[in-house]
Design a protein around this motif. Structure first.
Motif, PDB file in Angstrom:
ATOM      1  N   GLU A 233       0.830  -1.214   0.000  1.00 10.94           N
ATOM      2  CA  GLU A 233       0.000   0.000   0.000  1.00 10.94           C
ATOM      3  C   GLU A 233       0.860   1.257   0.000  1.00 10.94           C
ATOM      4  OE1 GLU A 233      -3.740  -1.986   2.412  1.00 10.94           O
ATOM      5  OE2 GLU A 233      -2.448  -0.535   3.416  1.00 10.94           O
ATOM      6  N   HIS A 234       1.935   1.186   0.772  1.00 15.43           N
ATOM      7  CA  HIS A 234       2.830   2.352   0.841  1.00 15.43           C
ATOM      8  C   HIS A 234       3.443   2.640  -0.529  1.00 15.43           C
ATOM      9  CE1 HIS A 234       5.588   5.218   2.676  1.00 15.43           C
ATOM     10  NE2 HIS A 234       6.540   4.674   1.951  1.00 15.43           N
ATOM     11  N   LEU A 235       3.873   1.588  -1.204  1.00 17.66           N
ATOM     12  CA  LEU A 235       4.497   1.784  -2.512  1.00 17.66           C
ATOM     13  C   LEU A 235       3.480   2.307  -3.525  1.00 17.66           C
ATOM     14  CD1 LEU A 235       6.804  -1.369  -2.684  1.00 17.66           C
ATOM     15  CD2 LEU A 235       7.453   0.989  -2.171  1.00 17.66           C
ATOM     16  N   GLU A 236       2.239   1.836  -3.400  1.00 17.81           N
ATOM     17  CA  GLU A 236       1.191   2.347  -4.290  1.00 17.81           C
ATOM     18  C   GLU A 236       0.931   3.821  -4.015  1.00 17.81           C
ATOM     19  OE1 GLU A 236      -2.115  -0.303  -3.691  1.00 17.81           O
ATOM     20  OE2 GLU A 236      -1.090  -1.894  -4.816  1.00 17.81           O
ATOM     21  N   MET A 237       0.975   4.176  -2.735  1.00 21.71           N
ATOM     22  CA  MET A 237       0.766   5.574  -2.350  1.00 21.71           C
ATOM     23  C   MET A 237       1.878   6.444  -2.966  1.00 21.71           C
ATOM     24  SD  MET A 237       1.559   8.111   0.003  1.00 21.71           S
ATOM     25  CE  MET A 237       2.485   7.347   1.341  1.00 21.71           C
ATOM     26  N   LEU A 238       3.105   5.953  -2.905  1.00 22.88           N
ATOM     27  CA  LEU A 238       4.222   6.700  -3.487  1.00 22.88           C
ATOM     28  C   LEU A 238       4.037   6.854  -4.997  1.00 22.88           C
ATOM     29  CD1 LEU A 238       7.426   5.325  -1.721  1.00 22.88           C
ATOM     30  CD2 LEU A 238       6.308   7.527  -1.392  1.00 22.88           C
ATOM     31  N   GLU A 239       3.547   5.787  -5.602  1.00 24.35           N
ATOM     32  CA  GLU A 239       3.319   5.797  -7.045  1.00 24.35           C
ATOM     33  C   GLU A 239       2.276   6.853  -7.405  1.00 24.35           C
ATOM     34  OE1 GLU A 239       4.433   5.253 -10.443  1.00 24.35           O
ATOM     35  OE2 GLU A 239       5.474   4.150  -8.845  1.00 24.35           O
ATOM     36  N   GLN A 240       1.220   6.910  -6.596  1.00 27.89           N
ATOM     37  CA  GLN A 240       0.177   7.915  -6.836  1.00 27.89           C
ATOM     38  C   GLN A 240       0.696   9.321  -6.640  1.00 27.89           C
ATOM     39  OE1 GLN A 240      -3.355   7.169  -4.614  1.00 27.89           O
ATOM     40  NE2 GLN A 240      -3.907   5.376  -5.844  1.00 27.89           N
ATOM     41  N   ALA A 241       1.536   9.476  -5.623  1.00 31.56           N
ATOM     42  CA  ALA A 241       2.097  10.805  -5.358  1.00 31.56           C
ATOM     43  C   ALA A 241       2.882  11.276  -6.571  1.00 31.56           C
ATOM     44  CB  ALA A 241       2.983  10.748  -4.119  1.00 31.56           C
ATOM     45  N   LYS A 242       3.560  10.340  -7.227  1.00 32.76           N
ATOM     46  CA  LYS A 242       4.336  10.706  -8.407  1.00 32.76           C
ATOM     47  C   LYS A 242       3.443  11.256  -9.518  1.00 32.76           C
ATOM     48  CE  LYS A 242       8.280   7.632  -8.115  1.00 32.76           C
ATOM     49  NZ  LYS A 242       8.638   6.267  -8.514  1.00 32.76           N
ATOM     50  N   GLN A 243       2.207  10.770  -9.556  1.00 36.91           N
ATOM     51  CA  GLN A 243       1.284  11.252 -10.582  1.00 36.91           C
ATOM     52  C   GLN A 243       0.935  12.723 -10.376  1.00 36.91           C
ATOM     53  OE1 GLN A 243       0.541   9.150 -13.115  1.00 36.91           O
ATOM     54  NE2 GLN A 243       1.938   7.797 -11.995  1.00 36.91           N
ATOM     55  N   ARG A 244       1.131  13.216  -9.168  1.00 30.68           N
ATOM     56  CA  ARG A 244       0.791  14.612  -8.871  1.00 30.68           C
ATOM     57  C   ARG A 244       1.990  15.529  -9.062  1.00 30.68           C
ATOM     58  NH1 ARG A 244      -3.742  14.139  -5.246  1.00 30.68           N
ATOM     59  NH2 ARG A 244      -3.548  16.307  -4.641  1.00 30.68           N
TER      60      ARG A 244
END
Length: 647
Positions: A233-244
């Motif tokens: 979940e943490h890595l997915e969160m980081l991935e999403q943050a990159k989209q911003r």
RNA sequence: GCCGAUGUAGCUCAGGGGUAGAGCGUUUCCUUGGUAAGGAAGAGGUCAGGGGUUCAAAUCCCCUCAUUGGCUCCA
């Protein structure tokens, strides 16, 4: 003497235990499940190992993964685990420090003479998990300084020896798990088995003790979790943050670009970004006009002497863009790194009376600073940027109310933009080093008090940092985080006692004597560049309606309705509504998809029905079809939406 | 500035000593359509730049530049 002690739990209940009981034992006596989850214990307010014996009456809070202190204990222990894995894999390395941080932990390692490949971090992760599975207990050992020194001399680790120099005998402890021993004050989790998932996130250089004159060690940043799922979940969160990331969105939405040929750190604003910027500037200008500011304009360069007078040349001249020499007269000019000296000269352009104060000069002033190349970062750290700058010249008695007005303005602007996640930092003098600061003590005291009172009265979420004040005065900064959690300073309000002196600014007081005004520097956005970067990351490119470069897209169902679309476009332009007509030979589904991807707030779909009725079919970004309305109706709807946002 | 990584079409990326690839975008043609991707054809690259190794370099080595993760700095 009783062998019983009383332990008070957070709910106020008291329990009796035998002396020497550990927090883990206490947890077991409550429930096995709890005992399995206890990572550390807060004993009389201090975080300690959950396995340490307790010998007296205490208050006790059991810390688990859901507590911040539980997490940081876990991460600190994970740092030891990583060091253990590294020592096993790379014999001969030397260890610096390995603390937990806000999101994970790191360890600074000297790999000198050891063949370390940063491409193969999985090997380290695997080794860590292998060691974790051994469930090695963390064992605390109090140790004398001489024994500690002997241990590290033997091991040949000069970093730990240096750390030991700063420690007092009697306060030194080692922690041991498996085959690994580390100088550490603790606390730690009971055993390594709690660590179920690890990820080494990045490898970076870091100066030993943060000193750029000393050796650079290799820092491995990592994070760990008690469950594999949480890591995922943490890595997915980081991935999403990159989209911003504003660099990504800025490219996608064609807001700005950089060119090697123009130079690094020098942003080029594309048409859509320029509109956004102009709207923000317009909004701020309007707000400032209401708040009693006067707009001024000053050039991009200034005579070197100007900055010698201001003191900036002495402090920054050497490692800055070098002076420009004119060919014939050999005059020297500097690219403007600040607007304040220019504004001081505007203040001096005529005599001032106390009746004129406060004087407030505002300028969107573009400044140039030689930032180190390694520091450049998208729009948040650049070499040429525009400050939404203003300088307020006022009497000492006006400082507090002026400061308060500025904070009001900043809060108004932030709330208009939907900015919620910011904190304030009040930077005051270092009480230990009064010699670092210029200006009268009593003025400083007044100003510091005024800033604190304002922060309190305006209900800011603020922290006080002693020693962070500028040498010329205390300040209040507004701090925000970007998508990846990095902290940036945006708005700033600073009191300045230095420049008025250096520029010999004066006003004639009621007593007909000359007095020195106080200056307040302030910039609600800080810089347009950084502010827009953070704005992009905050809204992920979904700008507030009034800021969106394209507010509407007119999507004709087919070519037959292009004339109607053009008429509509003209009418909307008349109403200050901006956008474009998608005249491509594509189906409506495609046009909608593309407009959605471009994050356009409203799509106006026009076909047979609409052109017959003088209407538009409105589709809202991320929401979908919101129905059909007459053209005039949409204009009213649109303007109401904007007005709501700017309330 | 320092340590590390990266650089292939406008964008996102694959390839990895022997003819340069995909998707999106773009251009042209067909299609004239109702709420998140219609079809076909074409154009587009000195593989960041320079040097070296090699019969042969986008690929391996060195240097430079830019970007990037950190560190240091930030008027």
């Amino acid at each position: 003497m009783s062998d019983q002690i009383t332990i008070t739990l957070p709910d106020g209940s008291k329990r009796s235990y035998e002396k020497g009981v550990s927090a883990l034992d206490v947890a077991s006596s409550i429930s096995e499940g709890l005992a399995r989850n206890v990572l550390a214990a807060k004993i009389d307010g201090e975080v300690k190992d959950a396995f340490r014996p307790i010998d007296e009456d205490v208050s006790l809070q059991l810390l688990t993964w859901s507590d911040d202190e539980g997490k940081s204990t876990m991460w600190h222990s994970s740092a030891h685990l990583m060091a253990e894995a590294l020592e096993a894999l790379y014999p001969g390395i030397k260890l610096g420090i390995g603390p937990s941080i806000e999101n994970g932990f790191y360890y600074d390692i000297d790999f000198e003479g050891v063949d370390f490949d940063s491409d193969n971090l999985e090997i380290i992760e695997k080794k860590m998990l292998e060691l974790a599975r051994e469930k090695n207990a963390f064992i605390r050992k109090e140790i004398s300084k001489s024994d500690a020194v002997a241990y590290y001399q033997e091991k040949g680790d000069e970093y730990k020896l240096e750390l030991l120099e700063g420690l007092e005998d009697g306060s030194i402890s080692f922690y041991e798990q498996g085959k690994f021993t580390d100088l550490c004050r603790g606390p730690h989790i009971p055993h390594t088995g709690y660590i179920k998932a690890v990820k080494i996130l990045n490898v970076a250089g870091a100066y030993w003790r943060g000193d750029e004159n000393r050796k650079q060690l290799t820092r491995l940043y990592a994070i760990s979790f008690p469950k594999q799922k949480e890591l995922k979940e943490h890595l997915e969160m980081l991935e999403q943050a990159k989209q911003r990331d504003h660099r990504k969105i800025g490219k996608e939405l064609e807001l700005f670009t950089f060119s090697e040929r123009v130079g690094k750190g020098l942003p080029l604003w594309l048409p859509k970004g320029a509109i956004l910027r102009e709207r923000l500037e317009g909004f701020l200008k309007k707000s400032q006009l209401k708040a009693g500011y006067d707009q001024v304009v000053t050039p991009h360069i200034g005579a070197k002497d100007l900055y010698v007078t201001s003191g900036h040349y002495a402090k920054y001249g050497e490692d800055s863009f070098q002076p420009i020499h004119t060919p014939a007269e050999d005059e020297e000019f500097l690219l403007k790194p600040m607007n304040c000296p220019h504004h001081c000269e505007i203040y001096k352009s005529k005599p001032r009376s106390y009746k004129d104060l406060p004087v407030r000069y505002a300028e969107f002033g573009t400044v140039y600073r030689y930032e180190q190349s390694g520091e450049l970062h998208g729009l948040t750290r650049v070499r040429g940027f525009t400050q939404d700058d203003a300088h307020i010249f006022c009497t000492q008695d006006q400082v507090k109310s002026e400061f308060g007005n500025v904070v009001d303005l900043v809060l108004y602007i932030f709330s208009s933009l939907g900015f919620k996640d910011f904190t304030a930092q009040v930077s005051l003098r270092d009480p230990e080093k009064p010699e670092k600061y210029i200006g009268k003590d009593e003025d400083w005291e007044k100003a510091e008090k005024a800033i604190e009172e304002v922060a309190e009265e305006k209900g800011l979420d603020y922290i006080i940092e002693y020693g962070e004040a500028a040498f010329y005065g205390p300040k209040l900064d507004f701090m925000v985080r970007d998508a990846l959690g990095r902290k940036w300073q945006l708005g700033t309000v600073q009191v300045d006692y230095s420049l008025p002196d250096r520029f010999e600014l004066e006003y004639i007081g009621r007593d007909n004597q000359k007095h020195r005004p106080v200056m307040i520097h302030r910039a609600p956005f800080g810089s347009m560049e950084r502010f827009i970067a953070i704005l992009i990351e905050n809204c992920a490119g979904d700008f507030p309606l009034w800021l969106a470069p394209d507010q509407i897209a007119i999507l004709p169902i087919s070519e037959k309705y292009h004339d109607y679309a053009k008429g509509l476009y003209g009418e909307l332009q008349e109403q200050d509504i901006r956008g474009f007509i998608d005249e491509r030979d594509e189906k409506i589904g495609k046009k909608i998809r593309d407009a959605e991807v471009k994050k356009i707030p409203y799509m106006l779909i026009v076909g047979e029905k609409e052109s017959a009725d003088g209407a538009v079919s409105v589709r809202q970004h991320r929401v979908g079809d919101i129905g059909s309305m007459k053209k005039e109706e949409f204009v009213g709807f649109f303007h109401n939406k904007v007005a709501d946002l700017l309330k």
